[in-house]
Design a protein around this motif. Structure first.
Motif, PDB file in Angstrom:
ATOM      1  N   LEU A 225       0.585 -51.009 -30.077  1.00  0.00           N
ATOM      2  CA  LEU A 225       1.569 -50.398 -29.185  1.00  0.00           C
ATOM      3  C   LEU A 225       1.686 -48.888 -29.420  1.00  0.00           C
ATOM      4  CD1 LEU A 225       4.183 -53.267 -29.019  1.00  0.00           C
ATOM      5  CD2 LEU A 225       2.775 -52.388 -27.172  1.00  0.00           C
ATOM      6  N   ARG A 226       1.437 -48.452 -30.644  1.00  0.00           N
ATOM      7  CA  ARG A 226       1.400 -47.000 -30.916  1.00  0.00           C
ATOM      8  C   ARG A 226       0.240 -46.376 -30.129  1.00  0.00           C
ATOM      9  NH1 ARG A 226       3.426 -42.513 -31.346  1.00  0.00           N
ATOM     10  NH2 ARG A 226       5.163 -43.479 -32.420  1.00  0.00           N
ATOM     11  N   ALA A 227      -0.913 -47.044 -30.119  1.00  0.00           N
ATOM     12  CA  ALA A 227      -2.065 -46.528 -29.357  1.00  0.00           C
ATOM     13  C   ALA A 227      -1.748 -46.517 -27.857  1.00  0.00           C
ATOM     14  CB  ALA A 227      -3.299 -47.385 -29.631  1.00  0.00           C
ATOM     15  N   ASP A 228      -1.068 -47.549 -27.378  1.00  0.00           N
ATOM     16  CA  ASP A 228      -0.660 -47.593 -25.964  1.00  0.00           C
ATOM     17  C   ASP A 228       0.228 -46.412 -25.625  1.00  0.00           C
ATOM     18  OD1 ASP A 228      -1.965 -49.935 -25.600  1.00  0.00           O
ATOM     19  OD2 ASP A 228      -0.178 -51.178 -25.340  1.00  0.00           O
ATOM     20  N   LEU A 229       1.157 -46.121 -26.521  1.00  0.00           N
ATOM     21  CA  LEU A 229       2.114 -45.041 -26.239  1.00  0.00           C
ATOM     22  C   LEU A 229       1.415 -43.686 -26.219  1.00  0.00           C
ATOM     23  CD1 LEU A 229       4.973 -44.103 -25.704  1.00  0.00           C
ATOM     24  CD2 LEU A 229       5.397 -44.132 -28.169  1.00  0.00           C
ATOM     25  N   LEU A 230       0.386 -43.540 -27.064  1.00  0.00           N
ATOM     26  CA  LEU A 230      -0.358 -42.277 -27.066  1.00  0.00           C
ATOM     27  C   LEU A 230      -1.147 -42.104 -25.774  1.00  0.00           C
ATOM     28  CD1 LEU A 230      -1.820 -41.893 -30.672  1.00  0.00           C
ATOM     29  CD2 LEU A 230      -0.252 -40.348 -29.471  1.00  0.00           C
ATOM     30  N   ALA A 231      -1.758 -43.193 -25.296  1.00  0.00           N
ATOM     31  CA  ALA A 231      -2.647 -43.082 -24.130  1.00  0.00           C
ATOM     32  C   ALA A 231      -1.904 -43.211 -22.801  1.00  0.00           C
ATOM     33  CB  ALA A 231      -3.733 -44.178 -24.216  1.00  0.00           C
ATOM     34  N   GLY A 232      -0.805 -43.988 -22.795  1.00  0.00           N
ATOM     35  CA  GLY A 232      -0.166 -44.386 -21.539  1.00  0.00           C
ATOM     36  C   GLY A 232       0.279 -43.251 -20.634  1.00  0.00           C
ATOM     37  N   PRO A 233       1.035 -42.279 -21.137  1.00  0.00           N
ATOM     38  CA  PRO A 233       1.516 -41.219 -20.245  1.00  0.00           C
ATOM     39  C   PRO A 233       0.378 -40.446 -19.580  1.00  0.00           C
ATOM     40  CG  PRO A 233       2.814 -41.278 -22.253  1.00  0.00           C
ATOM     41  CD  PRO A 233       1.672 -42.219 -22.466  1.00  0.00           C
ATOM     42  N   ARG A 234      -0.666 -40.111 -20.314  1.00  0.00           N
ATOM     43  CA  ARG A 234      -1.781 -39.364 -19.700  1.00  0.00           C
ATOM     44  C   ARG A 234      -2.484 -40.238 -18.659  1.00  0.00           C
ATOM     45  NH1 ARG A 234      -1.098 -37.928 -24.558  1.00  0.00           N
ATOM     46  NH2 ARG A 234      -1.111 -35.759 -25.214  1.00  0.00           N
ATOM     47  N   ARG A 235      -2.708 -41.481 -19.022  1.00  0.00           N
ATOM     48  CA  ARG A 235      -3.389 -42.414 -18.132  1.00  0.00           C
ATOM     49  C   ARG A 235      -2.640 -42.508 -16.792  1.00  0.00           C
ATOM     50  NH1 ARG A 235      -5.759 -48.085 -18.698  1.00  0.00           N
ATOM     51  NH2 ARG A 235      -6.396 -47.579 -20.792  1.00  0.00           N
ATOM     52  N   HIS A 236      -1.332 -42.631 -16.891  1.00  0.00           N
ATOM     53  CA  HIS A 236      -0.562 -42.771 -15.659  1.00  0.00           C
ATOM     54  C   HIS A 236      -0.424 -41.444 -14.910  1.00  0.00           C
ATOM     55  CE1 HIS A 236       2.390 -43.961 -12.741  1.00  0.00           C
ATOM     56  NE2 HIS A 236       3.168 -42.968 -13.138  1.00  0.00           N
ATOM     57  N   LEU A 237       0.015 -40.395 -15.630  1.00  0.00           N
ATOM     58  CA  LEU A 237       0.363 -39.145 -14.931  1.00  0.00           C
ATOM     59  C   LEU A 237      -0.865 -38.433 -14.382  1.00  0.00           C
ATOM     60  CD1 LEU A 237       3.113 -37.916 -17.415  1.00  0.00           C
ATOM     61  CD2 LEU A 237       3.457 -38.874 -15.128  1.00  0.00           C
ATOM     62  N   LEU A 238      -1.995 -38.556 -15.069  1.00  0.00           N
ATOM     63  CA  LEU A 238      -3.192 -37.843 -14.620  1.00  0.00           C
ATOM     64  C   LEU A 238      -4.077 -38.679 -13.707  1.00  0.00           C
ATOM     65  CD1 LEU A 238      -4.203 -36.098 -17.976  1.00  0.00           C
ATOM     66  CD2 LEU A 238      -2.727 -35.256 -16.146  1.00  0.00           C
ATOM     67  N   TYR A 239      -3.981 -40.006 -13.824  1.00  0.00           N
ATOM     68  CA  TYR A 239      -4.924 -40.839 -13.076  1.00  0.00           C
ATOM     69  C   TYR A 239      -4.226 -41.836 -12.147  1.00  0.00           C
ATOM     70  CZ  TYR A 239      -8.241 -38.921 -16.394  1.00  0.00           C
ATOM     71  OH  TYR A 239      -8.999 -38.051 -17.134  1.00  0.00           O
ATOM     72  N   GLN A 240      -3.467 -42.779 -12.754  1.00  0.00           N
ATOM     73  CA  GLN A 240      -2.976 -43.912 -11.961  1.00  0.00           C
ATOM     74  C   GLN A 240      -2.137 -43.462 -10.766  1.00  0.00           C
ATOM     75  OE1 GLN A 240      -1.672 -47.868 -13.799  1.00  0.00           O
ATOM     76  NE2 GLN A 240       0.278 -46.839 -13.424  1.00  0.00           N
ATOM     77  N   ARG A 241      -1.186 -42.562 -10.995  1.00  0.00           N
ATOM     78  CA  ARG A 241      -0.279 -42.194  -9.889  1.00  0.00           C
ATOM     79  C   ARG A 241      -1.009 -41.382  -8.816  1.00  0.00           C
ATOM     80  NH1 ARG A 241       2.746 -37.741  -9.281  1.00  0.00           N
ATOM     81  NH2 ARG A 241       4.795 -38.694  -9.157  1.00  0.00           N
ATOM     82  N   GLU A 242      -2.146 -40.800  -9.172  1.00  0.00           N
ATOM     83  CA  GLU A 242      -2.925 -40.035  -8.192  1.00  0.00           C
ATOM     84  C   GLU A 242      -3.896 -40.903  -7.409  1.00  0.00           C
ATOM     85  OE1 GLU A 242      -2.393 -36.936  -7.424  1.00  0.00           O
ATOM     86  OE2 GLU A 242      -0.779 -36.924  -8.910  1.00  0.00           O
ATOM     87  N   TYR A 243      -4.513 -41.853  -8.095  1.00  0.00           N
ATOM     88  CA  TYR A 243      -5.633 -42.569  -7.474  1.00  0.00           C
ATOM     89  C   TYR A 243      -5.273 -43.972  -6.984  1.00  0.00           C
ATOM     90  CZ  TYR A 243      -8.750 -38.921  -9.038  1.00  0.00           C
ATOM     91  OH  TYR A 243      -9.362 -37.708  -9.197  1.00  0.00           O
TER      92      TYR A 243
END
Ligand SMILES: C[S@@+](CC[C@H](N)C(=O)[O-])C[C@H]1O[C@@H](n2cnc3c(N)ncnc32)[C@H](O)[C@@H]1O
Length: 254
Positions: A225-243
């Motif tokens: 879950l620590r790894a999820d928290l590190l990756a999650g915001p970038r994954r969503h803000l830079l990719y998921q919400r755009e694509y």
């Protein structure tokens, strides 16, 4: 059969487990233009927010089915909290084989078309509508919540940041509409997520995880879950919400 605990932790701060906010869920319910007393089957109902709020605000009745005992406990508590425990019920089980004992007015699968089986989005969608139709009265409404590409990812890495194995894992919207057309359905309504409503689904997971990590530093899930928290915001803000787009399409058999 139950959902992995990591998902329960991640979603612990949310009632709606899809990229709709409360306003869009309400818009969808009202868009169906059905009378009080209409019956709903919700396969993979999560925390039951759709059934509970539609029962409270629109007078619908219904049944939800989900594999998560934690989500179902929240759903039952929510039903009691909003005073609709006599109008909605929640069953624990695998929704992939679930057929209502009596035909319903609305059969829904919102954000879990893998219950339709198959390895491609085409198979998942076809399998899900086939399953839902087995519970539906003649002339009833099918609700399918499904992701699609808002913008075509330029490469596989971008697709993977959006939880896809490859670009082919999700539909382009024209292909999704063509597919449903080919399966013999009219699309009679639609409510789509937008980047802001995506944020309301995804971003609360970060705070939920962070608070859980603070409270459970030695838990066996802490590293993951620590790894999820590190990756999650970038994954969503830079990719998921755009694509990545997402929406619920309302279908009637032609
Ligand atoms: C993305 S969430 C959507 C939940 C809910 N429909 C909503 O929109 O709030 C996916 C849900 O599918 C459930 N699920 C996954 N596989 C399932 C299965 N085979 N049978 C029943 N529920 C399942 C999960 O427990 C989770 O609640």
């Amino acid at each position: 059969m139950d959902l992995p605990r990591s998902i329960v932790v991640r979603e612990s701060g949310s009632r709606i487990l899809n990229p709709f906010d409360a306003g869009k869920l309400d818009t969808l319910g009202r868009a169906l233009r059905l009378p009080a007393g209409s019956t709903v089957l919700d396969l993979a109902c999560g925390k039951g927010e759709m059934l509970c709020t539609w029962a409270r605000d629109l007078g619908f009745t219904g049944t939800g089915v989900d594999i998560s005992t934690a989500f179902l406990a929240d759903a039952r508590a929510r039903a009691r909290g909003v005073g609709v425990a006599d109008r909605v019920s929640f069953l624990h089980g695998d929704a992939s084989g679930h057929v209502a004992p009596d035909p319903v007015d609305v059969a829904a699968c919102v954000g879990a078309t893998w219950i339709g089986g198959g390895d491609t989005w085409q198979d998942r969608v076809a399998g899900t509508v086939t399953l839902l139709e087995r519970s539906l009265r003649l002339g009833g409404l099918l609700l399918v919540g499904e992701p699609f590409w808002r913008r075509t990812p330029p490469d596989r890495r971008t697709a993977e940041h959006c939880h896809a194995r490859s670009v082919d894992d999700f539909a382009e919207l024209p292909a999704l509409l063509d597919h449903l057309d080919g399966l013999g359905f009219d699309i009679v309504e639609a409510v789509l997520a937008d980047p802001d409503s995506w944020d309301r689904y995804t971003a609360p997971q970060w705070l939920a995880v962070r608070r859980w990590l603070d409270a459970h530093p030695d838990d066996e899930l802490a590293t993951q879950l620590r790894a999820d928290l590190l990756a999650g915001p970038r994954r969503h803000l830079l990719y998921q919400r755009e694509y990545l787009g997402w929406g619920v399409l309302v279908l009637m058999r032609r």
